[in-house]
Write a protein that holds these residues in place. Structure first.
Motif, PDB file in Angstrom:
ATOM      1  N   ARG A   1       0.816  -1.213   0.000  1.00  0.00           N
ATOM      2  CA  ARG A   1       0.000   0.000   0.000  1.00  0.00           C
ATOM      3  C   ARG A   1       0.850   1.264   0.000  1.00  0.00           C
ATOM      4  O   ARG A   1       0.322   2.362   0.135  1.00  0.00           O
TER       5      ARG A   1
ATOM      6  N   ARG B   1       3.705   7.521   3.740  1.00  0.00           N
ATOM      7  CA  ARG B   1       3.152   6.853   2.562  1.00  0.00           C
ATOM      8  C   ARG B   1       3.769   7.444   1.299  1.00  0.00           C
ATOM      9  O   ARG B   1       4.084   8.630   1.232  1.00  0.00           O
TER      10      ARG B   1
ATOM     11  N   LEU C   1      -3.817   7.294  -0.104  1.00  0.00           N
ATOM     12  CA  LEU C   1      -4.558   6.161   0.456  1.00  0.00           C
ATOM     13  C   LEU C   1      -6.038   6.472   0.499  1.00  0.00           C
ATOM     14  O   LEU C   1      -6.452   7.623   0.718  1.00  0.00           O
ATOM     15  N   THR C   2      -6.833   5.427   0.314  1.00  0.00           N
ATOM     16  CA  THR C   2      -8.271   5.602   0.501  1.00  0.00           C
ATOM     17  C   THR C   2      -8.567   5.653   1.998  1.00  0.00           C
ATOM     18  O   THR C   2      -7.740   5.278   2.840  1.00  0.00           O
TER      19      THR C   2
ATOM     20  N   GLU D   1      -8.262   2.168   3.452  1.00  0.00           N
ATOM     21  CA  GLU D   1      -6.880   1.745   3.631  1.00  0.00           C
ATOM     22  C   GLU D   1      -6.255   2.434   4.833  1.00  0.00           C
ATOM     23  O   GLU D   1      -5.559   1.798   5.636  1.00  0.00           O
ATOM     24  N   ARG D   2      -6.467   3.727   4.970  1.00  0.00           N
ATOM     25  CA  ARG D   2      -5.914   4.457   6.108  1.00  0.00           C
ATOM     26  C   ARG D   2      -6.441   3.892   7.436  1.00  0.00           C
ATOM     27  O   ARG D   2      -5.677   3.693   8.386  1.00  0.00           O
TER      28      ARG D   2
ATOM     29  N   ASP E   1      -7.632   0.848   8.049  1.00  0.00           N
ATOM     30  CA  ASP E   1      -7.107  -0.493   8.298  1.00  0.00           C
ATOM     31  C   ASP E   1      -5.649  -0.456   8.749  1.00  0.00           C
ATOM     32  O   ASP E   1      -5.245  -1.192   9.653  1.00  0.00           O
TER      33      ASP E   1
END
Length: 605
Positions: free
Chosen positions: A208, A223, A227-228, A231-232, A234
């Protein structure tokens, strides 16, 4: 009077034109040379960055391969399986003590055993205040994944220590009856410090784009892409991070391009390179500084262009000056001849004949002078500029043999554990530790090759070096059905470094092995002889394979010349440099069949 006027007339116009042309050509040449040098420097820097990234990835791969074998072996330990199924204080103390010793030997950050409910029943840090024993880790993804799939790898912050690391988990028991999980936590402090010492920022991202392992502590858990929200959420939950952790990296750009860092200690322009690793989803990225390489190359190119144009201008000035001097001499001679003819005309007719002869001599002199000037012009040559460079890169393929040996000893240790032979386990683990140290020594040696560094030499036993080399590669010869013939002078001693001499022997035996395997030689045989002459010791390694193509033999020790389909052509070059550093020689010997290489070393006094 006309001739005198021509001699006294100023001739500065050609010189003004020459200076103007020199300035214009010099400026254009410096601009063009700087641009060409910049492109070449960027291309070379791009290749160097990729090579450095591959070397970093190889070091990371070696570290992970060593640690991945630990949970596999521990998960098969009967005592650990019994503890996970039925905890007891005495059994837990024994297992914890075993894990404590194993953690010191493998340099693992922590080793611990979880039962089927996720409760830690034994740990290598059981004596410390931050002991994991009694803590429940059922909520950690590596536990749930290992219980479901049999194994798991997960990078996160420690819930107790708060330190980042990679968790390697292995289920205990078959899929139908899981009784617990063995976990190894690997921290990369030493690896990151080694990367940091190179001055080239390096970091590893997951699938990711989150930075996990890095030489720049401030970049961890940043990152590399957007990120979506899912995703962030999780990542923050799984890796126990705070909301400020997933900030973007201080640069953007594609691999193989120049990226810019605006502020901080790493401010400047960098060449970004990336390479894949053996860990699924992990990508290693590396930054190589651009400013020094570009500035040095463009400056040198400008200086060289200016010097070349200046040399041409000086040569043109010399020619112009000589032409003016020749013209002045011709005019002076013409004036002298006219004056002489006038005087001769005033004298007798006999003197006219002498004047005619004198005129002929003068004309011949002028022709000789003109010929001399042409010869001088033909002898004016431009100087050459030669740039001598040697690529000293090191390839760490020798590490594969110790790693394979480590795996073999680890498997043997597992077998000893199954039989309850503690002495056998200790012997194998001691050997694993020795081979791990040898890997570090080989890695340091490869780095030393890149710095052209040489280590001290001492009196060593070639027989011992051959024994150590065969320990690493002998099993491959045996597995392939190859015969080994040795004729050793056991009391011979030579001046060398034992580890680097061992590397050369391994490389030569490996080359013979691969040549005979590729050629499918009947009754493949490797012969090793040690011959001691006056003041010298020779180690001859020969095979009965296909031999060396005569067309390649003359350039065999030239970089990037190889007879292998996938070879780089650097192995024999590095071996020759190692032996030369000992004050010896490495050469190809004539052989009726196969190939024979001779290592010649100074005998120890």
């Amino acid at each position: 009077m006309k001739v005198r006027d021509r001699l006294s007339r100023p001739t500065t116009a050609p010189w003004i034109a020459l200076v103007a042309i020199w300035l214009a050509v010099a400026v254009l040449a410096m601009i063009g040379a700087a641009e060409l040098a910049r492109r070449d420097a960027l291309a070379e820097l791009r290749r160097q960055a990729v090579a450095n990234a591959d070397l970093h990835a190889a070091v990371l791969r070696s570290e992970l391969e060593k640690q991945r074998s630990v949970p596999v072996v521990l998960a098969q330990d009967p005592e650990i399986a019994a503890l996970a199924a039925d905890p007891g204080p005495d059994r837990a103390a024994r297992v914890s003590a075993k894990l404590e010793g194993l953690a010191l030997q493998t340099r693992a950050a922590a080793l611990y055993v979880l039962n089927a409910e996720g409760l830690a029943v034994a740990a290598s840090n059981w004596r410390e205040p931050t002991s994991f024993v009694g803590s429940n880790y059922a909520f950690r993804p590596y536990f749930t994944q290992a219980m479901a799939n049999g194994e798991a790898e997960f990078f996160a912050l420690g819930t107790v220590s708060g330190r980042p690391g990679l968790y390697l988990a292995r289920a205990i028991g078959p899929a139908s009856a899981r009784v617990g999980v063995v976990v190894v936590k690997v921290e990369f402090d030493a690896l990151e410090a080694a990367w940091r010492d190179t001055g080239e920022p390096a970091f590893v991202t997951d699938g990711r784009g989150v930075v996990l392992v890095t030489s720049e502590p401030d970049w961890r858990f940043r990152r590399s892409r957007a990120l979506t929200a899912a995703e962030r959420r999780d990542i923050l939950a799984d890796q126990t991070l705070s909301g400020q952790a997933l900030a973007p990296l201080p640069f953007e750009g594609e691999p193989g391009r120049v990226v810019r860092i605006a502020g901080g200690p790493r401010a400047g322009e960098w060449m970004l390179a990336e390479t894949a690793t053996d860990t699924p989803g992990w990508t290693l990225r590396l930054l190589d500084p651009v400013d020094r390489a570009i500035t040095g190359s463009t400056t040198n190119a400008r200086v060289i262009a200016l010097l070349a144009v200046t040399l041409l201008a000086v040569a043109a000035g010399v020619l112009l000056r000589r032409r003016q001097q020749a013209a002045a001499r011709a005019l002076a001679e013409e004036a002298a001849r006219a004056d002489l003819e006038r005087r001769i005309d005033e004298r007798t007719l006999e003197l006219r004949d002498a004047n005619s002869r004198l005129s002929s001599e003068i004309e011949e002199r002028r022709r000789a002078e003109a010929s001399r000037e042409v010869l001088r012009e033909e002898l004016v040559q431009a100087s050459r500029l030669a740039t001598l460079g040697q690529i000293a890169a090191g390839v760490a393929h020798e590490i594969n043999q110790p790693v394979a040996a480590i795996r073999t000893h680890a498997d043997s240790a597992g077998a000893y554990l199954d039989r309850g032979d503690a002495d056998g386990v200790k012997r194998n683990l001691d050997r694993v530790s020795d081979l791990t140290g040898r890997i570090g020594t080989i890695t340091d040696e490869l780095r030393a090759f890149s710095r052209k560094a040489t280590g001290p030499v001492s009196a060593v036993s070639p027989t011992a070096a051959i024994d150590s080399a065969l320990l690493l590669i002998g099993h491959r010869l045996r597995d392939a059905g190859m015969r080994l013939v040795r004729s050793d002078a056991t009391d011979a001693r030579a001046m060398a470094d034992p580890v680097r001499l061992e590397q050369v022997i391994v490389n030569l035996i490996q080359n013979a092995f691969e040549a005979m395997i590729e050629d499918q030689t009947i009754d493949p045989t490797v012969t090793i002889d040690i011959v001691q002459n006056a003041g010298w010791v020779e180690i001859v390694i020969a095979d009965n394979g296909p031999g060396i193509d005569p067309a390649v033999a003359a350039t065999l020790f030239t970089p990037f010349v190889t007879t292998k389909g996938q070879g780089l052509g650097l192995g024999l070059v590095i071996c020759r440099d190692i032996i030369a550093g000992f004050g010896g020689e490495l050469g190809l010997r004539p052989s009726a069949q196969g190939a024979a290489f001779a290592i010649t070393l100074r005998a120890a006094s």
